[in-house]
Every structure is written in C-alpha cells, then in structure tokens.
Design an enzyme around this catalytic site. Structure first.
Site, PDB file in Angstrom:
ATOM      1  N   HIS A 155      75.576 -22.233  53.454  1.00 46.11           N
ATOM      2  CA  HIS A 155      75.220 -20.901  53.985  1.00 46.11           C
ATOM      3  C   HIS A 155      75.669 -19.818  52.978  1.00 46.11           C
ATOM      4  O   HIS A 155      76.585 -19.025  53.268  1.00 46.11           O
ATOM      5  CB  HIS A 155      75.961 -20.763  55.321  1.00 46.11           C
ATOM      6  CG  HIS A 155      75.645 -19.589  56.166  1.00 46.11           C
ATOM      7  ND1 HIS A 155      75.662 -18.298  55.712  1.00 46.11           N
ATOM      8  CD2 HIS A 155      75.350 -19.513  57.488  1.00 46.11           C
ATOM      9  CE1 HIS A 155      75.374 -17.474  56.720  1.00 46.11           C
ATOM     10  NE2 HIS A 155      75.184 -18.192  57.807  1.00 46.11           N
ATOM     11  N   GLU A 255      70.177 -19.683  52.417  1.00 49.17           N
ATOM     12  CA  GLU A 255      70.927 -20.898  52.728  1.00 49.17           C
ATOM     13  C   GLU A 255      70.102 -22.140  52.382  1.00 49.17           C
ATOM     14  O   GLU A 255      68.935 -22.233  52.752  1.00 49.17           O
ATOM     15  CB  GLU A 255      71.292 -20.882  54.217  1.00 49.17           C
ATOM     16  CG  GLU A 255      71.990 -19.590  54.609  1.00 49.17           C
ATOM     17  CD  GLU A 255      72.146 -19.420  56.110  1.00 49.17           C
ATOM     18  OE1 GLU A 255      72.273 -20.428  56.820  1.00 49.17           O
ATOM     19  OE2 GLU A 255      72.124 -18.272  56.587  1.00 49.17           O
TER      20      GLU A 255
HETATM   21  C1  BG6 Z   1      72.759 -17.424  59.984  1.00 50.05           C
HETATM   22  C2  BG6 Z   1      71.958 -17.332  61.251  1.00 50.05           C
HETATM   23  O1  BG6 Z   1      72.555 -18.665  59.401  1.00 50.05           O
HETATM   24  O2  BG6 Z   1      74.152 -17.289  60.283  1.00 50.05           O
HETATM   25  C3  BG6 Z   1      72.271 -16.000  61.955  1.00 50.05           C
HETATM   26  O3  BG6 Z   1      70.591 -17.467  60.939  1.00 50.05           O
HETATM   27  C4  BG6 Z   1      73.774 -15.874  62.194  1.00 50.05           C
HETATM   28  O4  BG6 Z   1      71.559 -15.934  63.186  1.00 50.05           O
HETATM   29  C5  BG6 Z   1      74.480 -16.038  60.852  1.00 50.05           C
HETATM   30  O5  BG6 Z   1      74.057 -14.618  62.766  1.00 50.05           O
HETATM   31  C6  BG6 Z   1      76.009 -15.904  60.931  1.00 50.05           C
HETATM   32  O6  BG6 Z   1      76.551 -16.807  61.824  1.00 50.05           O
HETATM   33  P1  BG6 Z   1      78.111 -16.837  62.121  1.00 50.05           P
HETATM   34  O7  BG6 Z   1      78.313 -17.904  63.154  1.00 50.05           O
HETATM   35  O8  BG6 Z   1      78.792 -17.149  60.833  1.00 50.05           O
HETATM   36  O9  BG6 Z   1      78.480 -15.454  62.610  1.00 50.05           O
END
Ligand code: BG6
Length: 279
Positions: A155, A255
């Site tokens: 990510h 990602e």
């Molecule tokens: C992304 C999602 O991969 O991660 C989003 O598509 C999400 O919807 C983002 O808000 C962050 O997620 P987290 O759990 O790290 O706050």
C-alpha cells in the site's frame, strides 16, 4: 550501513544507509516508512502526525495489507487490510551487498493470534532491496494442508509536490471498481485528481507511471494484477487518523495489489510472489 534503532516508546526499526539511498523499516508490519535516494526528495510519503504506536499501522510508507485487502469479506469486524501490518515481524537477514545495495529480509509466521483471525498455517517473507531502486518482494507460502485464498497490497504512499500536479499513466482502458460509488467503470486516459479517488483497477499488466511536475516515479509490478489508486481529498482526510488537514495534497497511494476478483488461491505447500520495483 545497517543499524537497529529504537524510539522512546520501544518501537524498533532498521535504519539503512548506503551510497545510493536511505530507508527506515519498522519491525512492526515490516513497514518501510522512509525511502529516499541521495540528493532527492523522499519517494515515500510519511504523515508528520504518524504515531509510531504498538498495534497501530503507521500512516505512510508502505503498509503491507495481507491476508486480505480492505474489509474482510466474511466478517467486517476483523481489522481492515488484515493483520500483517500491525504484527511484529522477525528480522531474518540484513546485508550490505556492496556500497550501493542493501538487502533486508523479514518473516511473519502463523501464531495463535493469527489463527484466531485467519485459520491457516503460513509463512510470509518480505524481501527488500534498497538501492537507487526500491524492490519489495512479498512471498506467501501455504504451510497448511488445505488451499487458501488471499487478497493483498503493498500500500505505497508516494510523496508528491501537489495532488493537482500529478497524473497516473498505465491504466488507460482498464476496468476498475469505484469504491466511492460501488460502480464498475473503465479508465479513459490518465488518472488525474480533483476530488476523492478510491479505485481498484483490475487486470493491470503495464508499468505504472506517476508523473509529477519535477519527477516521474515508475512502478513495475510482478505477480500482481490489481492497482489501487487512492487519495482521500479534503473531507475524508479531515476524518482520518494520523493525518493533518491538508495532508491529502502531498500524498498519493498507488498500491501493488491482488484484490477483489484478482484474489490468489495458493495450494498447500505452494507459494506466491508479489514484487514491486520502484524507480
Ligand atoms: C486504501 C483504501 O487502500 O486504504 C481506502 O482503498 C482506505 O478506502 C485507505 O481509506 C486507508 O486505509 P487505513 O485502514 O490505513 O486507514
């Protein structure tokens, strides 16, 4: 040079410095939270409000979403993006191959804690090569007697000059799921940003380019068929943990993933490798 460092709260990370680049990698989550090439701006974005807290994902860098991406499809009470990003990994190997290149390898294995969330035996290896390119390799091995299915993502939060200056190339004509409207659509041309974007592109095969007005970042993915493109924009950013109000301006997530119908089924005693090369 490789140094194991510890923050005041006991949060441990590996600091890497070689002639090409510097990087910091937390043992919690095998989370790369800093990568910069010599004489350049950081490639990865890290929130200046990120709390390096135990059991909480770092906001920025490269969280590892595994063994599911997003919400768990069977039980929405389970942690978003799985558990690999908040558990402490074991450092397996760290080595300066030469003055330009450092290899780090971390491992996560099943435990009673992972079993209570996901009932399979597994081994997860994360190999990182730090040089003028950043190579990340996530190897999932099924040590169970039955097959299992995973979705996953590296990510990556990229550091950009300003969200309104950037464009993403390599996704033209690709189908995507728009998580904001739950619609299945097709990309037309480059992805540009003037509002919240949260999309899972499917059947992605080409290199992805992040064009900024001062540089181009290239993302080459192998063993990956999905690309998630996410920027929270103004309102979601204001609601999110560990993000300042205007943080959305300086970051963009692209990602390297296998998500939704691009899930991966791994047979007993088999492995799958997801590799992303950032240059
Ligand atoms: C992304 C999602 O991969 O991660 C989003 O598509 C999400 O919807 C983002 O808000 C962050 O997620 P987290 O759990 O790290 O706050």
């Amino acid at each position: 040079m490789i140094t194991i460092k510890e923050m005041a709260n006991g949060f441990q990370y590996i600091e890497v410095k070689n002639d090409m680049a510097c990087a910091n990698i937390a043992l919690q989550g095998a989370h790369i939270f800093h990568y910069v090439r010599q004489e350049e701006e950081p490639i990865l974005w890290l929130s200046d409000m990120s709390d390096f807290e135990h059991d909480k994902s770092i906001r920025g860098g490269v969280p590892i979403c595994w063994p599911w991406f997003g919400m768990n499809k069977r039980n929405s009470n389970l942690p978003q993006h799985g558990f690999a990003r908040t558990l402490v990994w074991e450092l397996q190997n760290s080595e300066d191959r030469d003055k330009n290149t450092t290899h780090i390898s971390l491992k996560l294995s099943d435990s009673s804690e992972t079993f209570s969330l996901w009932p399979y035996r597994f081994e997860l290896i994360f190999n990182i090569i730090i040089s003028d390119t950043l190579v990340m390799e996530l190897i999932t091995t099924n040590l169970d007697e039955k097959p299992f299915e995973i979705t996953q993502a590296l990510h990556s939060y990229f550091n950009i000059s300003d969200i309104t200056n950037v464009a993403v190339q390599g996704l033209d004509k690709k189908p995507y799921f728009d998580a904001l409207t739950s619609k299945h659509l097709h990309q037309e041309g480059d992805v540009i940003f003037d509002k919240e974007v949260d999309r899972v592109y499917q059947n992605v095969s080409d290199e992805i380019l992040l064009l900024d007005n001062f540089r181009t970042i290239r993302i080459k993915n192998e063993g990956s068929s999905s690309a998630v493109v996410w920027n929270p924009w103004i309102e979601k950013c204001a609601r999110m943990s560990a993000m300042s109000e205007d943080a959305y301006l300086g970051m963009l997530c692209i990602e390297s993933a296998n998500a939704m119908e691009n899930c991966i089924v791994i047979a007993s005693q088999n492995s799958h490798t997801l590799r992303a090369t950032i240059s």
